[in-house]
Motif scaffolding. Sequence first.
Motif, PDB file in Angstrom:
ATOM      1  N   LEU A 375      -2.683   3.338  -8.251  1.00 40.62           N
ATOM      2  CA  LEU A 375      -4.032   3.679  -7.778  1.00 40.62           C
ATOM      3  C   LEU A 375      -4.376   5.130  -8.096  1.00 40.62           C
ATOM      4  O   LEU A 375      -5.477   5.437  -8.561  1.00 40.62           O
ATOM      5  CB  LEU A 375      -4.112   3.440  -6.270  1.00 40.62           C
ATOM      6  N   GLN A 376      -3.418   6.024  -7.851  1.00 41.52           N
ATOM      7  CA  GLN A 376      -3.668   7.443  -8.121  1.00 41.52           C
ATOM      8  C   GLN A 376      -3.759   7.721  -9.622  1.00 41.52           C
ATOM      9  O   GLN A 376      -4.589   8.514 -10.075  1.00 41.52           O
ATOM     10  CB  GLN A 376      -2.569   8.276  -7.486  1.00 41.52           C
ATOM     11  N   ASN A 377      -2.912   7.057 -10.397  1.00 42.31           N
ATOM     12  CA  ASN A 377      -2.876   7.287 -11.838  1.00 42.31           C
ATOM     13  C   ASN A 377      -4.193   6.900 -12.506  1.00 42.31           C
ATOM     14  O   ASN A 377      -4.662   7.585 -13.421  1.00 42.31           O
ATOM     15  CB  ASN A 377      -1.719   6.491 -12.459  1.00 42.31           C
ATOM     16  N   PHE A 378      -4.799   5.806 -12.026  1.00 41.50           N
ATOM     17  CA  PHE A 378      -6.063   5.352 -12.605  1.00 41.50           C
ATOM     18  C   PHE A 378      -7.273   5.875 -11.833  1.00 41.50           C
ATOM     19  O   PHE A 378      -8.399   5.453 -12.077  1.00 41.50           O
ATOM     20  CB  PHE A 378      -6.092   3.824 -12.651  1.00 41.50           C
ATOM     21  N   LYS A 379      -6.971   6.790 -10.865  1.00 44.76           N
ATOM     22  CA  LYS A 379      -8.041   7.411 -10.073  1.00 44.76           C
ATOM     23  C   LYS A 379      -8.917   6.352  -9.398  1.00 44.76           C
ATOM     24  O   LYS A 379     -10.158   6.433  -9.396  1.00 44.76           O
ATOM     25  CB  LYS A 379      -8.883   8.341 -10.942  1.00 44.76           C
ATOM     26  N   LEU A 380      -8.243   5.354  -8.838  1.00 43.15           N
ATOM     27  CA  LEU A 380      -8.935   4.306  -8.115  1.00 43.15           C
ATOM     28  C   LEU A 380      -8.910   4.614  -6.621  1.00 43.15           C
ATOM     29  O   LEU A 380      -8.049   5.341  -6.135  1.00 43.15           O
ATOM     30  CB  LEU A 380      -8.265   2.956  -8.374  1.00 43.15           C
ATOM     31  N   THR A 381      -9.843   4.053  -5.903  1.00 42.47           N
ATOM     32  CA  THR A 381      -9.905   4.271  -4.464  1.00 42.47           C
ATOM     33  C   THR A 381      -8.688   3.678  -3.785  1.00 42.47           C
ATOM     34  O   THR A 381      -8.372   2.489  -3.966  1.00 42.47           O
ATOM     35  CB  THR A 381     -11.175   3.628  -3.879  1.00 42.47           C
ATOM     36  N   GLU A 382      -7.984   4.501  -3.022  1.00 38.71           N
ATOM     37  CA  GLU A 382      -6.796   4.016  -2.329  1.00 38.71           C
ATOM     38  C   GLU A 382      -7.197   3.193  -1.114  1.00 38.71           C
ATOM     39  O   GLU A 382      -8.037   3.597  -0.317  1.00 38.71           O
ATOM     40  CB  GLU A 382      -5.916   5.187  -1.875  1.00 38.71           C
ATOM     41  N   ALA A 383      -6.586   2.019  -1.008  1.00 41.94           N
ATOM     42  CA  ALA A 383      -6.792   1.159   0.154  1.00 41.94           C
ATOM     43  C   ALA A 383      -5.561   1.305   1.041  1.00 41.94           C
ATOM     44  O   ALA A 383      -4.561   0.606   0.857  1.00 41.94           O
ATOM     45  CB  ALA A 383      -7.009  -0.283  -0.285  1.00 41.94           C
ATOM     46  N   GLY A 384      -5.624   2.258   1.980  1.00 38.57           N
ATOM     47  CA  GLY A 384      -4.466   2.548   2.808  1.00 38.57           C
ATOM     48  C   GLY A 384      -3.943   1.348   3.557  1.00 38.57           C
ATOM     49  O   GLY A 384      -2.727   1.153   3.693  1.00 38.57           O
ATOM     50  N   GLU A 385      -4.865   0.491   4.026  1.00 33.38           N
ATOM     51  CA  GLU A 385      -4.424  -0.682   4.776  1.00 33.38           C
ATOM     52  C   GLU A 385      -3.679  -1.670   3.884  1.00 33.38           C
ATOM     53  O   GLU A 385      -2.777  -2.376   4.342  1.00 33.38           O
ATOM     54  CB  GLU A 385      -5.613  -1.368   5.456  1.00 33.38           C
ATOM     55  N   VAL A 386      -4.045  -1.716   2.591  1.00 30.71           N
ATOM     56  CA  VAL A 386      -3.335  -2.594   1.654  1.00 30.71           C
ATOM     57  C   VAL A 386      -1.921  -2.096   1.427  1.00 30.71           C
ATOM     58  O   VAL A 386      -0.962  -2.884   1.394  1.00 30.71           O
ATOM     59  CB  VAL A 386      -4.100  -2.680   0.313  1.00 30.71           C
ATOM     60  N   ILE A 387      -1.749  -0.772   1.284  1.00 37.73           N
ATOM     61  CA  ILE A 387      -0.421  -0.198   1.093  1.00 37.73           C
ATOM     62  C   ILE A 387       0.467  -0.516   2.290  1.00 37.73           C
ATOM     63  O   ILE A 387       1.618  -0.946   2.136  1.00 37.73           O
ATOM     64  CB  ILE A 387      -0.513   1.332   0.891  1.00 37.73           C
ATOM     65  N   ILE A 388      -0.065  -0.310   3.480  1.00 36.83           N
ATOM     66  CA  ILE A 388       0.706  -0.586   4.700  1.00 36.83           C
ATOM     67  C   ILE A 388       1.059  -2.069   4.787  1.00 36.83           C
ATOM     68  O   ILE A 388       2.190  -2.439   5.131  1.00 36.83           O
ATOM     69  CB  ILE A 388      -0.097  -0.143   5.948  1.00 36.83           C
ATOM     70  N   TRP A 389       0.085  -2.919   4.465  1.00 36.40           N
ATOM     71  CA  TRP A 389       0.313  -4.370   4.501  1.00 36.40           C
ATOM     72  C   TRP A 389       1.418  -4.777   3.526  1.00 36.40           C
ATOM     73  O   TRP A 389       2.307  -5.570   3.875  1.00 36.40           O
ATOM     74  CB  TRP A 389      -0.992  -5.089   4.166  1.00 36.40           C
ATOM     75  N   LEU A 390       1.405  -4.208   2.318  1.00 35.70           N
ATOM     76  CA  LEU A 390       2.419  -4.545   1.326  1.00 35.70           C
ATOM     77  C   LEU A 390       3.805  -4.078   1.770  1.00 35.70           C
ATOM     78  O   LEU A 390       4.785  -4.819   1.652  1.00 35.70           O
ATOM     79  CB  LEU A 390       2.055  -3.918  -0.025  1.00 35.70           C
ATOM     80  N   LEU A 391       3.901  -2.856   2.260  1.00 41.99           N
ATOM     81  CA  LEU A 391       5.198  -2.338   2.706  1.00 41.99           C
ATOM     82  C   LEU A 391       5.759  -3.179   3.841  1.00 41.99           C
ATOM     83  O   LEU A 391       6.962  -3.494   3.863  1.00 41.99           O
ATOM     84  CB  LEU A 391       5.049  -0.882   3.146  1.00 41.99           C
ATOM     85  N   ASN A 392       4.906  -3.577   4.784  1.00 46.43           N
ATOM     86  CA  ASN A 392       5.364  -4.402   5.899  1.00 46.43           C
ATOM     87  C   ASN A 392       5.723  -5.821   5.443  1.00 46.43           C
ATOM     88  O   ASN A 392       6.752  -6.369   5.842  1.00 46.43           O
ATOM     89  CB  ASN A 392       4.287  -4.475   6.992  1.00 46.43           C
ATOM     90  N   SER A 393       4.889  -6.402   4.586  1.00 43.60           N
ATOM     91  CA  SER A 393       5.104  -7.782   4.138  1.00 43.60           C
ATOM     92  C   SER A 393       6.375  -7.934   3.325  1.00 43.60           C
ATOM     93  O   SER A 393       7.004  -9.001   3.335  1.00 43.60           O
ATOM     94  CB  SER A 393       3.907  -8.265   3.319  1.00 43.60           C
ATOM     95  N   LEU A 394       6.766  -6.877   2.618  1.00 42.58           N
ATOM     96  CA  LEU A 394       7.937  -6.953   1.755  1.00 42.58           C
ATOM     97  C   LEU A 394       9.159  -6.270   2.366  1.00 42.58           C
ATOM     98  O   LEU A 394      10.159  -6.035   1.676  1.00 42.58           O
ATOM     99  CB  LEU A 394       7.614  -6.331   0.389  1.00 42.58           C
ATOM    100  N   GLY A 395       9.109  -5.968   3.649  1.00 43.46           N
ATOM    101  CA  GLY A 395      10.263  -5.416   4.339  1.00 43.46           C
ATOM    102  C   GLY A 395      10.649  -4.026   3.885  1.00 43.46           C
ATOM    103  O   GLY A 395      11.829  -3.663   3.884  1.00 43.46           O
ATOM    104  N   LEU A 396       9.640  -3.216   3.504  1.00 46.87           N
ATOM    105  CA  LEU A 396       9.913  -1.889   2.954  1.00 46.87           C
ATOM    106  C   LEU A 396       9.418  -0.749   3.838  1.00 46.87           C
ATOM    107  O   LEU A 396       9.640   0.425   3.508  1.00 46.87           O
ATOM    108  CB  LEU A 396       9.253  -1.768   1.572  1.00 46.87           C
ATOM    109  N   ALA A 397       8.773  -1.059   4.940  1.00 50.22           N
ATOM    110  CA  ALA A 397       8.148  -0.009   5.761  1.00 50.22           C
ATOM    111  C   ALA A 397       9.164   1.017   6.247  1.00 50.22           C
ATOM    112  O   ALA A 397       8.891   2.229   6.238  1.00 50.22           O
ATOM    113  CB  ALA A 397       7.420  -0.648   6.943  1.00 50.22           C
TER     114      ALA A 397
END
Length: 499
Positions: A375-397
């Motif tokens: 997201l940062q590399n392509f200067k796209l809008t960061e979706a903080g809730e998506v990042i948190i959701w992914l980390l939690n869903s994949l056991g990485l939080a």
Amino acid sequence: MIKIENFSFWYSGQNKPSLDRINFQISAGEFVVIAGRSGCGKTTLLNCLNGIIPHLLTGRAEGQVIVAGQPVAEVPVHRLSLKVGTLLQNPEAQFFTLTVRDEVAFGLENLGFSPDIIRERVEAALIAVSIQDLADSFLGELSGGQKQRVAIASVLAMQPQVLVFDEPTSDLDPAGKRTVAGLLKKLQADLKTTIIVVEHDLAAVGPMANRLVIMNEGKIVLDDLPQRILGEKSQVIRSLGLKVPGTMEENHVREGTPEPVCHVETGRNTGKAVLNVDNVSFTYKNGRQALNGVSLELKAGEFLAVAGSNGAGKSTLAYLLAGLYQPRKGRILIRDRELSQLRTVELAQEVGLLFQNPDNQLFCATIEKEVRFGLQNFKLTEAGEVIIWLLNSLGLAQLSGRHPQAVSRGQRQRVALAAVLALQPKLLVLDEPSTGQDWGHLQEMMNLLAELRQRGTGILMISHDWDVITGYADRVIVLEQGRVIFSGTPRNGLAYCGL
């Protein structure tokens, strides 16, 4: 042969031990399988046997590890290699040469063996893992499973007293798994070699072992005969997120007779096509044709699996879909647009690729930074809730602040997947996503993918794991020698392949 006494180990900067008061012995000639959830300490334990810990990976240790009567902490790694042969979880991490034959000979040459002995051992090792026809091939042109066999051959050629294998069947097709399992059993029976295997696929090697050791959170929780643990104590195995052989899809119903030509069935109708592959062929620079006239379609919300033996062209197809290779013939459409016409930033949001080896796409200082990088590399809008959701869903939080290379292979695979999913691609291409995953974490991953497909993501998954294919895919195509030889339902594909 091996004695571990009240051993604990903390990696630098860790408060919690990766190994916690380990006590056990392994006699000469034993065949021991070690299993447990991703990140439970299995690879760390193996690295304590071959000297990688404490000589190359440092930290704080208590207790001692003794191999062949000598404390590992007092013996240099190069001397230990004469006694302990190691297959790393990532075979590419132990390659030093360009061709298969040179790689298998490398260790022997460094130890000063005569040319005659080197030739004899190299040929025997190549034949043992059925890759003698690849002897003069370049390592960079091999599939993941073929590289796994090269690494195994390199270890076998050394003829050490102890063989330590970290997930030796993870990248292999079913035939390859049977070959390696049979080879390990033969080595143990004929040469009385001590064999220690870390493996998630207990069906592949578990029944052949003399002992089965189960780890959890750095501790040994079970150590007994395989038949006793997989029988009387199978509920404990399940509670730790491991798959018990014979309880999932090992005994599939086999219907129908395989046909000698390509068999095609109609898949379920979902949304609009996100991928069209039209008569695509690809040939490597050495003249080897990897794909020959492949055609397929994938619709939004559809889950397509791609199966086939090692070297059938599956990973090549994945690289083509991600734009890393260009087809020599035919064309690829992503949502009705020519793939070759998409700009990099467009392609990254249209197609997400998970490599078979996650280390090829991890390079940030922490897991959280890795997931945010695209997201940062392509200067796209960061979706903080998506990042948190992914980390939690994949056991990485709980691991988000750690370096990606400081966690297990299965955890790194999930980090790479989270980083790909953060860009929310319309087409997701997964190359062997089950590699290094215990059954519990694999189910969590697959449930996440099932949720994504409900949102319209098209998923193409390359896999040897027919349990996953039959459990989650709508359709499967089977590749052989670069051609599609079957396209239909997973259960009919299973029968077609005679598995």
